[in-house]
Design a protein around this motif. Structure first.
Motif, PDB file in Angstrom:
ATOM      1  N   PRO A 144     -11.180  -8.912  -4.929  1.00 15.01           N
ATOM      2  CA  PRO A 144     -11.789 -10.165  -5.391  1.00 15.01           C
ATOM      3  C   PRO A 144     -13.174 -10.331  -4.764  1.00 15.01           C
ATOM      4  O   PRO A 144     -13.475  -9.739  -3.729  1.00 15.01           O
ATOM      5  CB  PRO A 144     -10.836 -11.243  -4.882  1.00 15.01           C
ATOM      6  CG  PRO A 144      -9.634 -10.549  -4.406  1.00 15.01           C
ATOM      7  CD  PRO A 144      -9.973  -9.141  -4.157  1.00 15.01           C
ATOM      8  N   LYS A 145     -13.965 -11.162  -5.403  1.00 16.60           N
ATOM      9  CA  LYS A 145     -15.322 -11.383  -4.904  1.00 16.60           C
ATOM     10  C   LYS A 145     -15.280 -11.944  -3.475  1.00 16.60           C
ATOM     11  O   LYS A 145     -14.490 -12.834  -3.180  1.00 16.60           O
ATOM     12  CB  LYS A 145     -16.042 -12.368  -5.831  1.00 16.60           C
ATOM     13  CG  LYS A 145     -17.543 -12.363  -5.630  1.00 16.60           C
ATOM     14  CD  LYS A 145     -18.214 -13.399  -6.513  1.00 16.60           C
ATOM     15  CE  LYS A 145     -19.663 -13.549  -6.106  1.00 16.60           C
ATOM     16  NZ  LYS A 145     -20.288 -14.692  -6.755  1.00 16.60           N
ATOM     17  N   GLY A 146     -16.118 -11.405  -2.616  1.00 20.18           N
ATOM     18  CA  GLY A 146     -16.167 -11.880  -1.230  1.00 20.18           C
ATOM     19  C   GLY A 146     -15.143 -11.217  -0.331  1.00 20.18           C
ATOM     20  O   GLY A 146     -15.010 -11.597   0.831  1.00 20.18           O
ATOM     21  N   TYR A 147     -14.420 -10.243  -0.866  1.00 24.54           N
ATOM     22  CA  TYR A 147     -13.413  -9.552  -0.050  1.00 24.54           C
ATOM     23  C   TYR A 147     -13.698  -8.049  -0.005  1.00 24.54           C
ATOM     24  O   TYR A 147     -14.326  -7.504  -0.919  1.00 24.54           O
ATOM     25  CB  TYR A 147     -11.997  -9.785  -0.610  1.00 24.54           C
ATOM     26  CG  TYR A 147     -11.447 -11.116  -0.170  1.00 24.54           C
ATOM     27  CD1 TYR A 147     -10.571 -11.217   0.898  1.00 24.54           C
ATOM     28  CD2 TYR A 147     -11.838 -12.292  -0.821  1.00 24.54           C
ATOM     29  CE1 TYR A 147     -10.089 -12.449   1.315  1.00 24.54           C
ATOM     30  CE2 TYR A 147     -11.374 -13.531  -0.407  1.00 24.54           C
ATOM     31  CZ  TYR A 147     -10.482 -13.597   0.668  1.00 24.54           C
ATOM     32  OH  TYR A 147     -10.019 -14.812   1.085  1.00 24.54           O
ATOM     33  N   GLU A 148     -13.232  -7.452   1.037  1.00 21.93           N
ATOM     34  CA  GLU A 148     -13.407  -6.010   1.199  1.00 21.93           C
ATOM     35  C   GLU A 148     -12.054  -5.376   1.445  1.00 21.93           C
ATOM     36  O   GLU A 148     -11.190  -5.966   2.104  1.00 21.93           O
ATOM     37  CB  GLU A 148     -14.332  -5.737   2.388  1.00 21.93           C
ATOM     38  CG  GLU A 148     -14.715  -4.291   2.496  1.00 21.93           C
ATOM     39  CD  GLU A 148     -15.985  -4.110   3.306  1.00 21.93           C
ATOM     40  OE1 GLU A 148     -15.988  -3.214   4.143  1.00 21.93           O
ATOM     41  OE2 GLU A 148     -16.951  -4.888   3.114  1.00 21.93           O
TER      42      GLU A 148
ATOM     43  N   SER B 134     -10.280  -3.508  -8.251  1.00 23.19           N
ATOM     44  CA  SER B 134     -11.413  -3.985  -7.456  1.00 23.19           C
ATOM     45  C   SER B 134     -10.978  -5.192  -6.629  1.00 23.19           C
ATOM     46  O   SER B 134     -10.182  -6.013  -7.093  1.00 23.19           O
ATOM     47  CB  SER B 134     -12.555  -4.431  -8.380  1.00 23.19           C
ATOM     48  OG  SER B 134     -12.921  -3.363  -9.200  1.00 23.19           O
TER      49      SER B 134
END
Lengths: 351, 193
Positions: free
Chosen positions: A110-114, A108
């Motif tokens: 990281p948070k805030g990344y696509e 997955s």
């Protein structure tokens, strides 16, 4: 043997040549300009179609460079297709570190990344086919013009031989009927042959030019309008390829190299860092150079368009300048023709 | 109605703005890296659109990505170094512009892995064909509907209902498998029985 030849038929032949020549010479200056213009179109069309192909190849090369530098810019990336990169959806908080550039497959983000697919495979044939088709149409038009403009004249030496053979047969037949007025052409001196060849050359050249002009007129009527409409479209497509795909790839290459500098500077010595900085500076100026390719192409297209329009004008209503040039060419040719006729008359002892 | 050319021009402008931010030394390295990745993301969308625009030279469908690109350019003017809140509208606008570009790109190959999977599923659904027997049944039913409508009284409500059924059956016969099943159920001869 020459004394056996009667002067009268020779004068008649020359009179005929002169008359036919005068007829052909009448429009020869304009025809010469038309053929010359067709030749110019052939040259420019070749340049345009070749440049279009070169530009597409260059765009592909820039895309590949962007891809290679992106993979090399971060240790997290591998040379696979497609590369999955992490793009932030949120602005970075001060003091935070950027995550690796490439996402590990199956994990997955990281948070805030696509995760975004970075796919820089060579441009597919389907994608560039419309542009190649347009370039191909221009090339075909150019080739057709070249075939007409650079068509070789008939072989005058062969023509002369044929004429002499025919004349000999005619003389033999005529002698059989008791007619003796036809001269013995087998006995022509080299000087006479040469003068006759030159005159035939002149006639053939003028005749060929006239025929070519007719063919050019026909080709122009059939294809010119289509080509004139294709050219702006081709120019626009090339500009898009260069400024969207090419320049974008250059900009990505620049940011990739800057990432390399950030990641590697602590491991590089002074010379290594300087070399890398120079590379970055060069990459920064590349988009402007790439855009120049599109400008050069547009200029080549403009030139071809102008020449195409010029030919149209020459075929329908030559400008004052063209008429003046045509008159000059005609004048020079008439003088040349007269000189050749005078030489021929001397060689044939008419005077 | 926006043109493809105008959209590409606006896209190039936005990309240039993002590139400029990624080169601007007043921003910290992570901020510049963020702009660089945003620029890469947006370029990928623009590049794909260039290769496969959905709707020719001009379309109303190009309006959202065009206005999206212009909006993102406007948002870039609000960015301030060290202030994520001032930069966030640009991030949002770029993603919005990128997604609206994807919406007008015909290539099934998608931007994010999520979209790739979704596109594959949609493509798979589209390629499902009904068995030959089922297709034949639909054709038969459609013919029956046409015959029934011809036999039906030619006046008043009944006639108009027959016409509606006929039209519906024809429409359904042309539609996707699921719809065709509906047409089969609605076939008038069976109802009469």
């Amino acid at each position: 043997m020459r004394t056996r030849m009667s002067a009268r038929p020779v004068v008649s032949v020359h009179a005929y040549v002169l008359a036919a020549g005068a007829l052909l010479l009448g429009g020869c200056g304009t025809n010469a300009l038309r053929v010359e213009s067709a030749g110019e179109i052939a040259t420019f069309a070749k340049v345009v179609s070749q440049q279009a192909r070169d530009v597409l190849a260059e765009v592909d090369a820039r895309r590949e460079r962007a891809f290679v530098t992106l993979i090399a810019s971060d240790a997290s990336c591998e040379p696979v297709q497609p590369v999955l990169i992490l793009v932030p959806r949120a602005a970075p908080v001060p003091g935070s570190e950027s995550p690796p550039l490439c996402a590990a497959s199956g994990t997955s983000p990281p948070k805030g990344y696509e995760v975004v697919e970075f796919d820089f495979r060579p441009l597919s044939t389907a994608a560039i086919q419309p542009t190649l088709d347009l370039a191909g149409a221009v090339a075909v038009y150019g080739d057709a013009m070249a075939a007409l403009a650079m068509q070789p004249s008939n072989d005058s030496a062969q023509q002369l031989d044929e004429i002499l053979a025919l004349a000999s047969r005619a003389r033999a037949t005529a002698t059989g009927f008791g007619l003796t007025g036809i001269p013995e052409l087998k006995t022509l001196s080299d000087e006479q042959k040469s003068s006759a060849t030159k005159l035939i050359d002149l006639m053939l050249a003028l005749q060929s030019e006239q025929q070519r002009t007719q063919d050019i007129r026909r080709l122009y009527a059939e294809k010119a309008a289509q080509i004139q409409s294709i050219l702006p479209e081709l120019s626009a497509q090339i500009e898009d390829w260069v400024t969207v795909a090419g320049v974008g790839a250059d900009q990505i290459t620049t940011t990739n190299l800057e990432r390399v500098y950030r990641n590697e500077r602590s491991r590089l010595d002074l010379e290594g860092r300087i070399a890398l900085i120079k590379l970055i500076f060069d990459a920064r100026s590349q988009p402007a150079r790439t855009e120049q390719a599109s400008v050069s192409f547009a200029n080549a297209v403009d030139t071809l368009q102008q020449e195409n329009e010029h030919l149209g004008q020459l075929l329908t209503n030559p400008s004052v300048e063209d008429r003046a040039r045509a008159a000059q060419i005609s004048q020079q040719r008439i003088l040349g023709a007269l000189e050749q006729i005078a030489q021929a008359l001397t060689a044939w002892k008419v005077f | 109605m926006a043109t493809r050319t105008a959209l590409l021009k606006a896209g190039k402008e936005l990309r240039a703005v993002l590139f400029g931010l990624s080169q601007n030394g007043i921003y910290a390295a992570p901020e510049r890296e963020g702009f660089a990745r945003l620029m890469t993301y947006y370029h990928l969308q623009l590049d794909r659109f260039l290769r496969a625009p959905c709707c020719g030279g001009s379309s109303v469908r190009y309006d959202p990505p065009l206005s999206g690109a212009n909006a993102a350019v406007t948002k870039s003017g609000q960015c301030k170094p060290g202030q994520p809140a001032s930069q966030q509208p640009l991030y949002d606008a770029v993603f919005a512009a990128g997604e609206s570009l994807t919406a007008v790109t015909t290539t099934p190959q998608a931007v994010t892995t999520t979209v790739v999977i979704r596109a594959k599923v949609v493509a798979a659904k589209r390629t499902v064909r009904r068995p030959a027997a089922a297709r034949a049944a639909v054709t038969r039913n459609a013919k029956k509907v046409r015959t029934a409508s011809k036999k039906a009284p030619a006046a008043g409500k009944v006639a108009s209902t027959a016409v509606r059924r006929k039209t519906a059956a024809r429409r359904n016969a042309k539609r996707a498998p699921a719809k065709q099943t509906v047409a089969k159920r609605k076939a008038p001869p069976k109802r009469k029985r």
